[in-house]
Design a protein around this motif. Structure first.
Motif, mmCIF file in Angstrom:
data_model
loop_
_atom_site.group_PDB
_atom_site.id
_atom_site.type_symbol
_atom_site.label_atom_id
_atom_site.label_comp_id
_atom_site.label_asym_id
_atom_site.label_seq_id
_atom_site.Cartn_x
_atom_site.Cartn_y
_atom_site.Cartn_z
ATOM 1 N N ASP A 1 -8.580 -8.419 9.625
ATOM 2 C CA ASP A 1 -7.255 -8.997 9.215
ATOM 3 C C ASP A 1 -6.001 -9.112 10.289
ATOM 4 O OD1 ASP A 1 -5.041 -9.317 8.336
ATOM 5 O OD2 ASP A 1 -5.461 -7.800 6.391
ATOM 6 N N VAL A 2 -5.650 -9.488 11.511
ATOM 7 C CA VAL A 2 -4.681 -9.410 12.263
ATOM 8 C C VAL A 2 -2.882 -9.523 11.656
ATOM 9 C CG1 VAL A 2 -4.229 -9.450 14.303
ATOM 10 C CG2 VAL A 2 -6.483 -8.772 13.700
ATOM 11 N N GLY A 3 -2.362 -9.662 11.754
ATOM 12 C CA GLY A 3 -0.766 -9.512 11.432
ATOM 13 C C GLY A 3 -0.109 -9.183 12.791
ATOM 14 N N ILE A 4 0.345 -10.907 12.920
ATOM 15 C CA ILE A 4 1.819 -10.280 14.156
ATOM 16 C C ILE A 4 2.515 -9.207 14.085
ATOM 17 C CG2 ILE A 4 3.224 -12.084 15.853
ATOM 18 C CD1 ILE A 4 1.773 -14.299 14.513
ATOM 19 N N LEU A 5 3.095 -8.788 13.076
ATOM 20 C CA LEU A 5 3.818 -8.207 12.469
ATOM 21 C C LEU A 5 3.424 -7.127 13.043
ATOM 22 C CD1 LEU A 5 6.982 -7.613 11.919
ATOM 23 C CD2 LEU A 5 6.375 -7.666 9.659
ATOM 24 N N ASP A 6 2.243 -6.488 11.973
ATOM 25 C CA ASP A 6 1.769 -5.543 12.609
ATOM 26 C C ASP A 6 1.340 -5.735 14.153
ATOM 27 O OD1 ASP A 6 1.475 -5.306 10.068
ATOM 28 O OD2 ASP A 6 -0.756 -5.773 9.684
ATOM 29 N N SER A 7 1.385 -5.902 14.607
ATOM 30 C CA SER A 7 1.164 -6.072 16.289
ATOM 31 C C SER A 7 2.271 -5.454 16.659
ATOM 32 C CB SER A 7 0.790 -7.341 16.404
ATOM 33 O OG SER A 7 -1.006 -7.703 16.361
ATOM 34 N N LEU A 8 3.439 -6.247 16.797
ATOM 35 C CA LEU A 8 4.546 -5.522 17.191
ATOM 36 C C LEU A 8 5.444 -4.483 17.087
ATOM 37 C CD1 LEU A 8 6.948 -9.060 16.268
ATOM 38 C CD2 LEU A 8 6.047 -7.872 19.076
ATOM 39 N N ILE A 9 4.905 -3.592 16.030
ATOM 40 C CA ILE A 9 5.035 -2.508 15.080
ATOM 41 C C ILE A 9 4.507 -1.436 16.372
ATOM 42 C CG2 ILE A 9 4.859 -0.294 13.974
ATOM 43 C CD1 ILE A 9 6.837 -3.136 11.970
ATOM 44 N N PRO A 10 4.015 -1.149 16.863
ATOM 45 C CA PRO A 10 3.557 -0.432 17.930
ATOM 46 C C PRO A 10 3.957 -0.589 19.641
ATOM 47 C CG PRO A 10 1.190 -1.173 17.399
ATOM 48 C CD PRO A 10 2.348 -1.840 16.741
ATOM 49 N N LEU A 11 4.670 -1.957 19.666
ATOM 50 C CA LEU A 11 5.175 -2.019 20.435
ATOM 51 C C LEU A 11 7.299 -1.250 20.071
ATOM 52 C CD1 LEU A 11 4.322 -5.736 21.900
ATOM 53 C CD2 LEU A 11 3.693 -3.809 22.255
ATOM 54 N N ASN A 12 7.080 -0.276 19.342
ATOM 55 C CA ASN A 12 8.491 0.090 19.130
ATOM 56 C C ASN A 12 7.943 1.004 20.497
ATOM 57 O OD1 ASN A 12 10.678 -0.999 17.398
ATOM 58 N ND2 ASN A 12 8.446 -0.914 16.468
ATOM 59 N N SER A 13 6.818 1.161 20.289
ATOM 60 C CA SER A 13 6.773 2.748 22.065
ATOM 61 C C SER A 13 7.637 3.511 21.571
ATOM 62 C CB SER A 13 7.208 1.727 23.368
ATOM 63 O OG SER A 13 6.502 2.415 24.522
ATOM 64 N N MET A 14 7.668 4.024 22.861
ATOM 65 C CA MET A 14 8.228 5.324 22.645
ATOM 66 C C MET A 14 9.679 5.359 21.547
ATOM 67 S SD MET A 14 6.664 4.730 26.102
ATOM 68 C CE MET A 14 7.756 4.869 27.266
ATOM 69 N N LEU A 15 10.322 5.094 21.952
ATOM 70 C CA LEU A 15 11.924 4.878 20.957
ATOM 71 C C LEU A 15 11.111 5.155 19.617
ATOM 72 C CD1 LEU A 15 13.977 3.687 23.105
ATOM 73 C CD2 LEU A 15 13.888 5.502 22.948
ATOM 74 N N GLY A 16 10.931 4.171 19.266
ATOM 75 C CA GLY A 16 10.144 4.561 17.785
ATOM 76 C C GLY A 16 9.138 5.083 17.417
ATOM 77 N N ALA A 17 8.270 5.617 17.983
ATOM 78 C CA ALA A 17 8.233 6.912 18.187
ATOM 79 C C ALA A 17 8.446 7.859 17.287
ATOM 80 C CB ALA A 17 6.668 7.754 18.277
ATOM 81 N N GLY A 18 9.698 8.007 18.663
ATOM 82 C CA GLY A 18 10.723 9.307 18.044
ATOM 83 C C GLY A 18 11.432 9.373 16.820
ATOM 84 N N SER A 19 12.080 8.466 16.801
ATOM 85 C CA SER A 19 12.833 7.314 16.068
ATOM 86 C C SER A 19 12.379 7.565 14.077
ATOM 87 C CB SER A 19 13.277 6.352 15.960
ATOM 88 O OG SER A 19 13.733 5.820 14.455
ATOM 89 N N MET A 20 10.779 8.237 14.416
ATOM 90 C CA MET A 20 9.725 8.083 13.094
ATOM 91 C C MET A 20 10.185 9.694 13.294
ATOM 92 S SD MET A 20 6.947 5.505 12.741
ATOM 93 C CE MET A 20 6.578 5.422 14.817
ATOM 94 N N LEU A 21 10.189 10.476 14.140
ATOM 95 C CA LEU A 21 10.114 12.355 14.134
ATOM 96 C C LEU A 21 11.484 12.774 13.965
ATOM 97 C CD1 LEU A 21 8.484 14.814 14.202
ATOM 98 C CD2 LEU A 21 8.935 14.937 16.704
#
Length: 352
Positions: A198-218
Motif C-alpha cells: 500500500d503506497v500513498g502519495i501523501l504518505d510519500s511526501l511526509i518525510p520530505l518535510n525533512s529536517m525542518l519537519g523532524a524538528g517541528s515534531m520535537l
C-alpha cells in the motif's frame, strides 16, 4: 543489465506515479505489460510535444521498454484476460493506481487474485492510501504538497508557496512503490507467499518535510518561509545575475563558505566572526555582488572553485548539452515504433 528477469508485471496505472515506477523496473529487466483502457486517453502520455508520427515524448520515455495491450476491465473478457496472463503467462506482480475499492469492483482485488495466484505481489498506489479519511478523495501533486506540510515553509514570505515544475509527490511515491515491490520480490523468493503493498502519495511526501519537519515534531514549532538557513533566511539560495539568469549558492560548510567569501572579496567577514548561521544578515550584499556580473562570467569564475556554487541550467543545457549528462549516460536514445527518440535513462548504474 537484466537483473529482474523473474519479475513479470501487469501495469494498470496511468499518469506519472505508476508508469514511472514500472518504467524503472523495466529498465532493470522486469517484463512489464501495460494494460490500457479503450477510449480512455492518458493525459500524460498524450501530452505534447509529439513526433511527426504522433509519438509523444512521455510515451517514448515511459513506454519504450514495455509491452502494451488494450483491455476493458469493466468487461468479463477483460478481467478473464488478466487472470489468464497471471495463470498461464506467469505474470507475478500487479501494480494498480485506482481509487481504493475499484479493483474489487472488477473482481481483481488482492484477496481475489491471491486465491488463484498465492505468490502474487500486488501494489496499490493511490493518492491517500487504502484507508483513512482521505482515501476516496481525488488529488494531484499540488494537493498532496499542500496537505503534507512541505508547501507551508517553501517559497517566499512575500509571495507564498512556490509552484514546482516537477511532480515531487508523484516521483517520491513511484520510488516507494519500486522499493516495496523489490523488497516483496526478495521475500517471496524465500517463502513463496503473496504480499500486498500500500503506497500513498501523501504518505510519500511526509518525510520530505525533512529536517525542518523532524524538528517541528520535537519542539512543536512550525517552520515558516525563510525562517531557516536552509529555506531562504541564509545565503543558501538562488541569486540573479546581471543578465537575468540565476546561480545557486550552497556554501554552507566552513571550507566552502570561506572559498565563497574569498571569491566575492569578503574575507574580512571571517575575521569579524561571521558564520554560516549568521551570514544571512549580509545576504543583500551577496545579492548585489552576484548581480554585478553575467551568468557566463560567474560560471567561469566558479568553474575551478570548490565552493558548491553552480549555474541554474535550462532543461536543454542540463539534458542535451551537459557533458556530465553525456558522460554519465543520464539520457538515452530509444527506438519507438521505428523512431529514435532521446529520453531519460535509468538513474541507477550497475556494473559487474
Amino acid at each position: 543489465m537484466n537483473l529482474l528477469d523473474d519479475l513479470k508485471i501487469l501495469d494498470l496505472t496511468t499518469l506519472l506515479p505508476g508508469p514511472y515506477a514500472t518504467w524503472q523496473l523495466a529498465e532493470m529487466g522486469a517484463k512489464v505489460t501495460k494494460i490500457t483502457a479503450p477510449n480512455r486517453p492518458d493525459l500524460v502520455l498524450e501530452m505534447e510535444p509529439k513526433t511527426e508520427n504522433g509519438i509523444s515524448a512521455n510515451y517514448a520515455w515511459m513506454n519504450h521498454a514495455k509491452d502494451e495491450i488494450v483491455l476493458d476491465l469493466k468487461s468479463e473478457d477483460g478481467v478473464n484476460e488478466v487472470k489468464r496472463l497471471i495463470k498461464e503467462e506467469g505474470y507475478n506482480c500487479i501494480i494498480e493506481q485506482f481509487r481504493p475499492g475499484t479493483m474489487a469492483k472488477f473482481g481483481l482485488s488482492y484477496d481475489e487474485v491471491k486465491e488463484f495466484a498465492p505468490d502474487i505481489i500486488y501494489c496499490s498506489l493511490s493518492g491517500y492510501g487504502q484507508n483513512g479519511p482521505y482515501k476516496d478523495r481525488a488529488g494531484h501533486d499540488i494537493n498532496y504538497l499542500a496537505l503534507s506540510g512541505v508547501a507551508s515553509f517553501s517559497g517566499r514570505k512575500e509571495s507564498g508557496p512556490v509552484l514546482y515544475g516537477s511532480q515531487i509527490g508523484d516521483i517520491a511515491s513511484s520510488l516507494n512503490a519500486i522499493i516495496g515491490i523489490l523488497a516483496a520480490h526478495n521475500k517471496r523468493k524465500e517463502n513463496g507467499k503473496a504480499i500486498f503493498i500500500d503506497v500513498g502519495i501523501l504518505d510519500s511526501l511526509i518525510p520530505l518535510n525533512s529536517m525542518l519537519g523532524a524538528g517541528s515534531m520535537l519542539d512543536n514549532n512550525n517552520p515558516t518561509r525563510e525562517c531557516h538557513w536552509l529555506n531562504g533566511s541564509g545565503i543558501y539560495d538562488f541569486y540573479q545575475t546581471k543578465d537575468g539568469r540565476y546561480i545557486s549558492i550552497g556554501s554552507v560548510e566552513g571550507k566552502f563558505f570561506k572559498t565563497l567569501l574569498e571569491v566575492l572579496g569578503h574575507e574580512d567577514w571571517l575575521e569579524e566572526g561571521v558564520t554560516i548561521e549568521s551570514a544571512g544578515q549580509y545576504k543583500e550584499q551577496i545579492i548585489e555582488d552576484i548581480k554585478s556580473k553575467t551568468f557566463d562570467q560567474w560560471v567561469q569564475i566558479f568553474k575551478e572553485k570548490d565552493a558548491c556554487v553552480e549555474p541554474v541550467l535550462s532543461v536543454t543545457e542540463a539534458l542535451v548539452e551537459s557533458e556530465n549528462t553525456k558522460e554519465r549516460s543520464s539520457t538515452q536514445k530509444v527506438k519507438v515504433k521505428g523512431e529514435e527518440i532521446l529520453t531519460y535513462a535509468n538513474p541507477i548504474k550497475f556494473k559487474n
